[in-house]
Design a protein around this motif. Structure first.
Motif, mmCIF file in Angstrom:
data_model
loop_
_atom_site.group_PDB
_atom_site.id
_atom_site.type_symbol
_atom_site.label_atom_id
_atom_site.label_comp_id
_atom_site.label_asym_id
_atom_site.label_seq_id
_atom_site.Cartn_x
_atom_site.Cartn_y
_atom_site.Cartn_z
ATOM 1 N N GLY A 201 29.255 0.429 7.974
ATOM 2 C CA GLY A 201 28.829 1.534 7.121
ATOM 3 C C GLY A 201 28.929 2.895 7.758
ATOM 4 O O GLY A 201 29.325 3.862 7.115
ATOM 5 N N LEU A 202 28.563 3.027 9.047
ATOM 6 C CA LEU A 202 28.589 4.341 9.685
ATOM 7 C C LEU A 202 30.001 4.921 9.745
ATOM 8 O O LEU A 202 30.205 6.070 9.344
ATOM 9 N N PRO A 203 31.012 4.203 10.247
ATOM 10 C CA PRO A 203 32.377 4.756 10.209
ATOM 11 C C PRO A 203 32.833 5.071 8.795
ATOM 12 O O PRO A 203 33.532 6.059 8.565
ATOM 13 N N SER A 204 32.436 4.229 7.837
ATOM 14 C CA SER A 204 32.831 4.468 6.450
ATOM 15 C C SER A 204 32.213 5.746 5.914
ATOM 16 O O SER A 204 32.894 6.574 5.293
ATOM 17 N N MET A 205 30.923 5.943 6.161
ATOM 18 C CA MET A 205 30.252 7.157 5.689
ATOM 19 C C MET A 205 30.830 8.400 6.366
ATOM 20 O O MET A 205 31.040 9.433 5.728
ATOM 21 N N ARG A 206 31.070 8.304 7.663
ATOM 22 C CA ARG A 206 31.643 9.445 8.399
ATOM 23 C C ARG A 206 33.027 9.790 7.848
ATOM 24 O O ARG A 206 33.381 10.965 7.690
ATOM 25 N N ALA A 207 33.823 8.763 7.558
ATOM 26 C CA ALA A 207 35.177 8.997 7.031
ATOM 27 C C ALA A 207 35.128 9.665 5.660
ATOM 28 O O ALA A 207 35.933 10.558 5.366
#
Length: 413
Positions: free
Chosen positions: A368-374
C-alpha cells in the motif's frame, strides 16, 4: 596494390552495358575505317582490335578482377598492351582511351587510377602525334579533356555514392532506433498498466476481500445461536462482493470508481468511513475542512484509493481503537490525512525491505505505501507517513489543484 584500393563502387548495370558497347563500337569503327582504306593496314588493325576485344571480354568473366586490386591491375595491364597494339596499327585507337579511363578509375584505387589515366593519356597523345608526324597542342587536347572529364565524372559519382551510403546507414540507424523506441514505449506501457492494475487490486479487491473475510468470520462466530445476526453479516459480505465486482469491472476498463460516479469526493469518503465502521467495527470519522470545490477526476480517484488503502491497512494490521480521515481544501491544494491509534510500525524498516525486493507484507507498510506514494507523485503531489511501534500511524497526502480551492474552515460530516 590491394591495400591502396578503396571499396569498389558498384556501377549501375546500364552504365556497364554502355561501357561495353562503347569499347566494342570504337574497336569496330577502327576496323571499318581501316577496311575503307582511311587509316592503317586492315589486317593489322583487325588483328589488334580482335586481340583487345578478346582480353576485354575475358575481364568480366574472371571473378577475381572485380574482387582483387592485383587481379584488376594485371588485367588492365594486359588490356593496355593490346590497346597499344591498336594504337600502333591505327590512329583511331586513340578514341578507345576514353572508356579505358573509366575502367582504370573504377577498378584501381584513387591514386593508382589517376596515375593509370595519366599514362593512358600520354600514350594516346604520343601515338596520335606519331601517326600525324607532328607535335603540338592540338593532338593533346582530346586525350587530356577526355581524361579530365572521366576523372571528374567518376570522382563525382563516388562522392554521391558515399553520401547515399551514409544516408542509407543513417536511415537504417534511425529505423532501428525508432523500433527500439517503440519497443521501449510498449514495455513502459505494459509496465504502467501492470502497476495500475496492481494498485487498483490492492486498493479495492484486496481491501474488500479482507472485509468479506472479517464479515464471514463474524457470521461463523454468530452461528448457531444468533442466526439473525449471522444472516446480516452474510448479507453485508454479499454486498461487499457485489461492490467488489463492480469495482473490478471498472478498473479493468480504467473507468471512474462507482463511489465517484454520481457523488463528490467528500460524500464518497463519508460512505467509505461508514462502510468500514460497519464491516470492521472500527470507529472511523471523517472531517472536511475548507470550502468544498470540484476536483479533477484523477485527483478524486487518487484520494479515494489512498483512503481505501490506508483504512484497509488500519483494519488488517493496526489493531486500532479508532481512525480519523481529514479532507482539507486549501488555496490551490487539497490534502488527505488518515490517522489511527493502532500498533504502528517502523517506516524506515519497511522502506529498506521494499528496496531490497521484499514483498513488504506483515504490517501497515505492505504494498500500500508504494502504491499510495506513486498515486500522489503521478499528480505532482507529495506523500508522507509518520509512525512508530506503539504510537499509531499518520498518513498525509498533498495534491496541487488547478484553479485553487477555498480557505480552510471546518465542516463536520
Amino acid at each position: 596494390m590491394a591495400t591502396d584500393r578503396p571499396r569498389t563502387t558498384p556501377v549501375a548495370r546500364v552504365l556497364r552495358v554502355c561501357l561495353h558497347l562503347l569499347v566494342a563500337g570504337l574497336l569496330a569503327l577502327a576496323v571499318v575505317r581501316a577496311l575503307a582504306g582511311r587509316d592503317g593496314d586492315p589486317a593489322a588493325v583487325a588483328a589488334a582490335a580482335t586481340a583487345m576485344a578478346a582480353v576485354y571480354a575475358a575481364g568480366p568473366l574472371i571473378g577475381a578482377v572485380g574482387r582483387s586490386g592485383r587481379a584488376a591491375a594485371l588485367w588492365l595491364a594486359l588490356l593496355g598492351v593490346t590497346w597499344v597494339g591498336v594504337l600502333v596499327a591505327t590512329p583511331d585507337g586513340v578514341w578507345v582511351a576514353f572508356p579505358l579511363y573509366f575502367l582504370e578509375l573504377h577498378l584501381l584505387g584513387r591514386r593508382a587510377g589517376v596515375a593509370a589515366v595519366g599514362l593512358t593519356a600520354v600514350a594516346a597523345i604520343v601515338a596520335y602525334s606519331a601517326h600525324q608526324h607532328t607535335v603540338g597542342v592540338a593532338p593533346a587536347i582530346g586525350p587530356l579533356l577526355g581524361a579530365a572529364f572521366a576523372v571528374a565524372t567518376v570522382f563525382g559519382y563516388q562522392a554521391l555514392y558515399r553520401e547515399s551510403e551514409e544516408r542509407r546507414r543513417l536511415i537504417d540507424e534511425l529505423t532501428a532506433a525508432r523500433a527500439d523506441l517503440a519497443t521501449a514505449h510498449h514495455a513502459a506501457g505494459v509496465l504502467a498498466e501492470r502497476e495500475r492494475l496492481a494498485r487498483e487490486i490492492h486498493d479495492t479487491l484486496a481491501q474488500s476481500l479482507t472485509s468479506i473475510q472479517l464479515l464471514l468470520r463474524a457470521a461463523q462466530r454468530a452461528l448457531p445461536e444468533r442466526t439473525e445476526a449471522a444472516g446480516e453479516y452474510v448479507e453485508q459480505a454479499r454486498q461487499a462482493a457485489q461492490d467488489n465486482l463492480d469495482e473490478a469491472r471498472r478498473f479493468v476498463r480504467a473507468l471512474t470508481p462507482p463511489a465517484l460516479e454520481s457523488d463528490t469526493l467528500p460524500v464518497a469518503l463519508e460512505r467509505l468511513c461508514a462502510t468500514t465502521s460497519v464491516r470492521s467495527g472500527l470507529p472511523v470519522r471523517l472531517h472536511v475542512l475548507g470550502e468544498r470545490v470540484p476536483l479533477p477526476v484523477p485527483h478524486e480517484v487518487a484520494l479515494l484509493r489512498i483512503a481505501q488503502s490506508a483504512l484497509g491497512n488500519t483494519v488488517r494490521h493496526a489493531g486500532a481503537g479508532r481512525a480519523e480521515v481529514t479532507l482539507s481544501f486549501m488555496a490551490g491544494e487539497v490534502a488527505l490525512d488518515v490517522v489511527d491509534d493502532g500498533a504502528g510500525f517502523d517506516p524506515e524498516a519497511v522502506r529498506t525491505r521494499s528496496a531490497a525486493g521484499g514483498d513488504g507484507g506483515g504490517g501497515e507498510g505492505g504494498y500500500g505505501l508504494p502504491s499510495m506514494r506513486a498515486r500522489a507523485r503521478a499528480l505532482g503531489g507529495s506523500f508522507a507517513v509518520e509512525s512508530a511501534p506503539g504510537e499509531g500511524t499518520a498518513l498525509a497526502v498533498l495534491l496541487p489543484v488547478p484553479g485553487g480551492a477555498g480557505e480552510a474552515k471546518e465542516e463536520p460530516s
